[in-house]
Design a protein around this motif. Structure first.
Motif, PDB file in Angstrom:
ATOM      1  N   ALA A  12       0.834  -1.212   0.000  1.00  0.00           N
ATOM      2  CA  ALA A  12       0.000   0.000   0.000  1.00  0.00           C
ATOM      3  C   ALA A  12       0.863   1.254   0.000  1.00  0.00           C
ATOM      4  O   ALA A  12       0.545   2.246  -0.674  1.00  0.00           O
ATOM      5  N   GLU A  13       1.974   1.223   0.731  1.00  0.00           N
ATOM      6  CA  GLU A  13       2.894   2.359   0.747  1.00  0.00           C
ATOM      7  C   GLU A  13       3.526   2.555  -0.629  1.00  0.00           C
ATOM      8  O   GLU A  13       3.753   3.687  -1.062  1.00  0.00           O
ATOM      9  N   ALA A  14       3.794   1.459  -1.322  1.00  0.00           N
ATOM     10  CA  ALA A  14       4.406   1.554  -2.647  1.00  0.00           C
ATOM     11  C   ALA A  14       3.486   2.238  -3.644  1.00  0.00           C
ATOM     12  O   ALA A  14       3.958   2.885  -4.588  1.00  0.00           O
ATOM     13  N   LEU A  15       2.168   2.131  -3.452  1.00  0.00           N
ATOM     14  CA  LEU A  15       1.197   2.728  -4.375  1.00  0.00           C
ATOM     15  C   LEU A  15       0.654   4.061  -3.885  1.00  0.00           C
ATOM     16  O   LEU A  15      -0.239   4.626  -4.516  1.00  0.00           O
ATOM     17  N   ALA A  16       1.179   4.565  -2.791  1.00  0.00           N
ATOM     18  CA  ALA A  16       0.651   5.791  -2.199  1.00  0.00           C
ATOM     19  C   ALA A  16       0.887   7.002  -3.109  1.00  0.00           C
ATOM     20  O   ALA A  16       1.857   7.028  -3.885  1.00  0.00           O
ATOM     21  N   TYR A 151      -9.885   1.504  -0.722  1.00  0.00           N
ATOM     22  CA  TYR A 151      -9.884   2.953  -0.530  1.00  0.00           C
ATOM     23  C   TYR A 151     -11.198   3.544  -1.014  1.00  0.00           C
ATOM     24  O   TYR A 151     -11.903   2.949  -1.845  1.00  0.00           O
ATOM     25  N   GLU A 152     -11.479   4.736  -0.507  1.00  0.00           N
ATOM     26  CA  GLU A 152     -12.583   5.510  -1.051  1.00  0.00           C
ATOM     27  C   GLU A 152     -12.239   5.908  -2.491  1.00  0.00           C
ATOM     28  O   GLU A 152     -11.099   6.237  -2.797  1.00  0.00           O
ATOM     29  N   ASN A 153     -13.229   5.867  -3.367  1.00  0.00           N
ATOM     30  CA  ASN A 153     -12.959   6.211  -4.762  1.00  0.00           C
ATOM     31  C   ASN A 153     -12.479   7.644  -4.911  1.00  0.00           C
ATOM     32  O   ASN A 153     -11.523   7.923  -5.645  1.00  0.00           O
ATOM     33  N   ASN A 154     -13.154   8.552  -4.236  1.00  0.00           N
ATOM     34  CA  ASN A 154     -12.860   9.973  -4.396  1.00  0.00           C
ATOM     35  C   ASN A 154     -12.424  10.618  -3.082  1.00  0.00           C
ATOM     36  O   ASN A 154     -12.559  11.826  -2.909  1.00  0.00           O
ATOM     37  N   GLY A 155     -11.898   9.832  -2.190  1.00  0.00           N
ATOM     38  CA  GLY A 155     -11.477  10.362  -0.904  1.00  0.00           C
ATOM     39  C   GLY A 155     -10.190  11.149  -1.007  1.00  0.00           C
ATOM     40  O   GLY A 155      -9.545  11.232  -2.064  1.00  0.00           O
ATOM     41  N   ARG A 162      -4.604   8.281  -6.774  1.00  0.00           N
ATOM     42  CA  ARG A 162      -3.623   7.256  -7.137  1.00  0.00           C
ATOM     43  C   ARG A 162      -3.594   7.038  -8.651  1.00  0.00           C
ATOM     44  O   ARG A 162      -2.516   6.899  -9.245  1.00  0.00           O
ATOM     45  N   ILE A 163      -4.754   6.967  -9.258  1.00  0.00           N
ATOM     46  CA  ILE A 163      -4.816   6.752 -10.706  1.00  0.00           C
ATOM     47  C   ILE A 163      -4.137   7.903 -11.440  1.00  0.00           C
ATOM     48  O   ILE A 163      -3.326   7.686 -12.357  1.00  0.00           O
ATOM     49  N   VAL A 164      -4.433   9.122 -11.039  1.00  0.00           N
ATOM     50  CA  VAL A 164      -3.846  10.290 -11.697  1.00  0.00           C
ATOM     51  C   VAL A 164      -2.340  10.335 -11.472  1.00  0.00           C
ATOM     52  O   VAL A 164      -1.553  10.544 -12.410  1.00  0.00           O
ATOM     53  N   ILE A 226       0.782  16.812  -7.097  1.00  0.00           N
ATOM     54  CA  ILE A 226       0.355  15.491  -6.616  1.00  0.00           C
ATOM     55  C   ILE A 226       0.657  15.339  -5.133  1.00  0.00           C
ATOM     56  O   ILE A 226      -0.130  14.735  -4.379  1.00  0.00           O
ATOM     57  N   TYR A 227       1.773  15.900  -4.693  1.00  0.00           N
ATOM     58  CA  TYR A 227       2.181  15.750  -3.299  1.00  0.00           C
ATOM     59  C   TYR A 227       1.198  16.423  -2.337  1.00  0.00           C
ATOM     60  O   TYR A 227       0.936  15.896  -1.241  1.00  0.00           O
TER      61      TYR A 227
END
Length: 327
Positions: A12-16, A151-155, A162-164, A226-227
């Motif tokens: 999960a941290e790798a995809l954060a 995760y929440e979709n739009n949280g 993440r997708i963006v 993004i950050y």
């Protein structure tokens, strides 16, 4: 069971989103250092400018697209102002100038005189600019679970960011892959190895350095956006330490490679979380508390980086022949 949960936390941290932001910043630094040989120790300045440009624009009612453009323009203008007098410097001199310029940006941003604009040392809360980004999400409201990721979709820290974030990482990797194999990229590598030889061939070395500086700065600006999207704009969180962490990610994965910065960013955050978790779970609090475990993780990452530079300076994916720098 413990190790399964640990692996889930590490993945999960790798995809954060923060990992994606650092990967983008490291890709920009790779353009500066890995391909051009510019020792830029102020990459955090471009992240902070991008974050400020984006957040302030949205907070003042501007649309998202224009806010992103303004963020990019802020970094572009600063790169030009920084590059005009400094790109003729080499090695340590350029490093000193860039780290000082980054500190100037940070101190100006946290100045009490600009509190009404930048929020001063308190920064800009994410709630004032995040909604415009969330509104663009095509995902339905609610929570989605994929494998063990839920995760929440739009949280604030959900699937949409993440997708963006990782889509930008993928696009920039493709861009670097294409540029590194273009005539432009080959000139940058020539400048890195022997800029006098490139100059003797009639190439405008100064112009190519400026182009590389601007391109890496624009990537840094995207990383800053993004950050801060899942959190807030805090000038002190984007200071010298952030630049050193970006350098760690780049050197860990391998400079002058396409995927090295991404791998380095992932390993950097995963390693930190692993050390912090193991220290918190197996070392008694009487010996090391949570805050000390956090600091200890940085110590071990620093030692690992030192050993890497000594025994494998090219990083995990790098090639040793790419380490010839004209400094």
């Amino acid at each position: 069971m413990y190790f399964i949960e640990l692996l889930r936390a590490l993945s999960a941290e790798a995809l954060a989103p923060t990992t994606a932001a650092f990967a983008i910043a490291a890709i920009g630094l790779n353009i500066h250092f890995g391909f051009t040989g510019l020792i830029n120790m102020g990459q955090a300045a471009f992240l902070l400018l991008g974050a400020y440009g984006f957040a302030i624009s949205i907070s003042n009612g501007l649309p998202l697209g224009l806010a992103v453009i303004i963020a990019l323009v802020c970094s572009l203008v600063f790169a030009l102002i920084l590059g005009v007098p400094t790109l003729k410097l080499r090695g340590d001199y350029l490093a000193i100038v860039t780290i000082c310029s980054a500190e100037i940006i940070r101190y100006v941003g946290r100045s009490s005189v600009l509190t009404s604009t930048t929020g001063g040392s308190n920064g800009i809360p994410g709630a004032s600019y995040r909604e415009a980004f969330t509104a663009l999400s095509p995902l339905p409201d609610g929570q989605t679970t994929i494998l063990w990721f839920s995760y929440e979709n739009n949280g604030v820290n959900g699937w949409w960011i993440r997708i963006v974030g990782w889509s930008i990482v993928a696009l920039l990797c493709l861009l670097v892959f294409l540029l590194s194999r273009s005539p432009w990229g080959r000139v940058l590598k020539g400048i890195r190895e022997d800029e006098d030889a490139v100059r003797s061939l009639g190439k405008n070395v100064y112009s190519y350095k400026m182009q590389a500086l601007v391109l890496g700065a624009l990537m840094g600006s995207l990383a800053g956006i993004i950050y801060v999207l899942p959190s807030s704009v805090q000038p002190d969180s984007m200071g010298r330490s952030m630049t050193f962490f970006i350098w760690t990610a780049l050197l860990l994965g391998g400079a002058a490679t396409v995927f090295g910065p991404v791998l380095g960013a992932i390993l950097f955050f995963v390693t930190r979380l692993l050390v912090r978790t193991l220290a918190g779970d197996f070392i008694p609090s009487s010996i090391m508390n949570g805050q000390q475990a956090e600091q200890f993780s940085y110590v071990l990452v620093g030692i690992a980086l030192m050993l890497l530079i000594i025994f494998r300076p090219q990083g995990i994916l790098g090639k040793k022949k790419e380490l010839a720098f004209s400094v």
